[in-house]
Design an enzyme around this catalytic site. Sequence first.
Site, PDB file in Angstrom:
ATOM      1  N   GLU A  76       0.824  -1.217   0.000  1.00 15.77           N
ATOM      2  CA  GLU A  76       0.000   0.000   0.000  1.00 15.77           C
ATOM      3  C   GLU A  76       0.854   1.260   0.000  1.00 15.77           C
ATOM      4  O   GLU A  76       0.364   2.346   0.299  1.00 15.77           O
ATOM      5  CB  GLU A  76      -0.960  -0.014   1.191  1.00 15.77           C
ATOM      6  CG  GLU A  76      -1.949  -1.161   1.116  1.00 15.77           C
ATOM      7  CD  GLU A  76      -3.088  -1.043   2.122  1.00 15.77           C
ATOM      8  OE1 GLU A  76      -3.189  -0.043   2.849  1.00 15.77           O
ATOM      9  OE2 GLU A  76      -3.899  -1.980   2.173  1.00 15.77           O
ATOM     10  N   LYS A 136     -15.795  -1.341   3.526  1.00 19.98           N
ATOM     11  CA  LYS A 136     -15.148  -1.685   2.257  1.00 19.98           C
ATOM     12  C   LYS A 136     -16.236  -2.216   1.327  1.00 19.98           C
ATOM     13  O   LYS A 136     -16.773  -3.314   1.575  1.00 19.98           O
ATOM     14  CB  LYS A 136     -14.110  -2.787   2.476  1.00 19.98           C
ATOM     15  CG  LYS A 136     -12.859  -2.365   3.256  1.00 19.98           C
ATOM     16  CD  LYS A 136     -12.051  -3.611   3.607  1.00 19.98           C
ATOM     17  CE  LYS A 136     -10.629  -3.285   4.043  1.00 19.98           C
ATOM     18  NZ  LYS A 136      -9.965  -4.472   4.636  1.00 19.98           N
TER      19      LYS A 136
END
Length: 437
Positions: free
Chosen positions: A212, A344
């Site tokens: 990430e 999410k």
Amino acid sequence: MTQARIEATIPRRVWDSRGRPTIEVEVRLSDGSLGRGIAPAGASRGSREAIDRRDGGERLGGLDVREALAAIELEVAPALASTVLTGPLAADEILLRLDDTPTKSVLGGNVTVATSIACAHAYAASVGLPLWRVLADDARPSGDAQVSIPLPEIQIFGGGAHAGRRIDIQDLMVIARGASSVEQALAMTAEVYLAAGRLMAQRGAATGVADEGGHWPAFESNEHAIETLLRAIEAAGYTAGDEVAISLDIAASEFGARGQYRLGLDKQTIDSDGMIDLLGRWLERYPICSIEDPLAEDDLEGMRAFTQAWGKRIQIIGDDFLVTNAALIDAAAAGGACNAALIKPNQAGTLSEARDALGAARKANWSTVVSARSGETEDTTICDLAIGWNARQLKVGSITRGERTAKWNALIRAEQALGAAAFADGRWLRVSNAGSP
Ligand code: PGA
Ligand code: ZN
């Protein structure tokens, strides 16, 4: 409202930030409007989240999505054909009729989420408004829904499943609690990121970036990583805790199950109580304002005990533990586990279900954090969700790599349009080591 009908639903295989295939869906309406959505992909997934449809076998490590593309062409496109979209989430009803399983085991979560996103964008294009605006109006048709620019939660060091398990903690992040705009929050975080890079370079420990975009960790222990993050905040010139606080995603399901937690870096296996004690020591020692998945997804008792001990003082987020599922959030809230939910969309499978999960968290008076996945693309829909649903926090990974900066830069644009007064600052967040327990 639009009278435009869905004319075409076109799938294609595109690529995510790990170089893995994923699905893009393009939806075209009869008035020429167009919307696209791309499915992201997690690496540290909860066992109860929507399942991606992948081909298996040899090709592309078994991760190819040809079957999923065929399902869109043969099943989803005909079901959506000629539908008039009455709102940004109107197509979800049809998707849920095709697949009403909680894990999207019929169509695949990557199929449903990419289609759901594409239809929402097509609707917004048809009415000529930003998606965040139509999502807000859809939630409150009176037009008085509050929108806000979310507070960023940004990774400085990546670990766990995103960095070859070099350390056990998955995300070591910061939240610029003292910032008054997203513009300022991002600049403060960038200073910390650069300072962290310099500290690692001085030790000869700068080894690249994790999935990430956070620095790839080279630490002697989990606590050494937290300590280094604290020093990076200070080296960047900020008051740790007050201006910039630490936030951790432990992602404990990755190394814990059935009440046993195996800390590879610290070379010890501890039980649930031991884990709560260890986290408690970190919380007393360091200025931490938020912690995600501190215990494993199967450790309800541990999560309750941890929330009992720390829930009044810090934000405790359920990710794998709640998998963006309204029913699981209701149950956790009733049982006193967690005080915040990670949202999410691809864990839920459709935008409507993600919105329901957010609604369940809000009903429990929890805070909410809309989140990207570790496998991401240039798709910035989560920014629209966070703004339009007034989620107030956004987690995307680090402040490097295009799939991450696409989201942060979208927030900068939205803040210019809405003004810094729309920024959801973090001053309400409390810091773990401020005052005695
Ligand atoms: P994932 O990680 O996207 O790999 O599941 C993100 C998170 O745990 O928050
Ligand atoms: Zn997580």
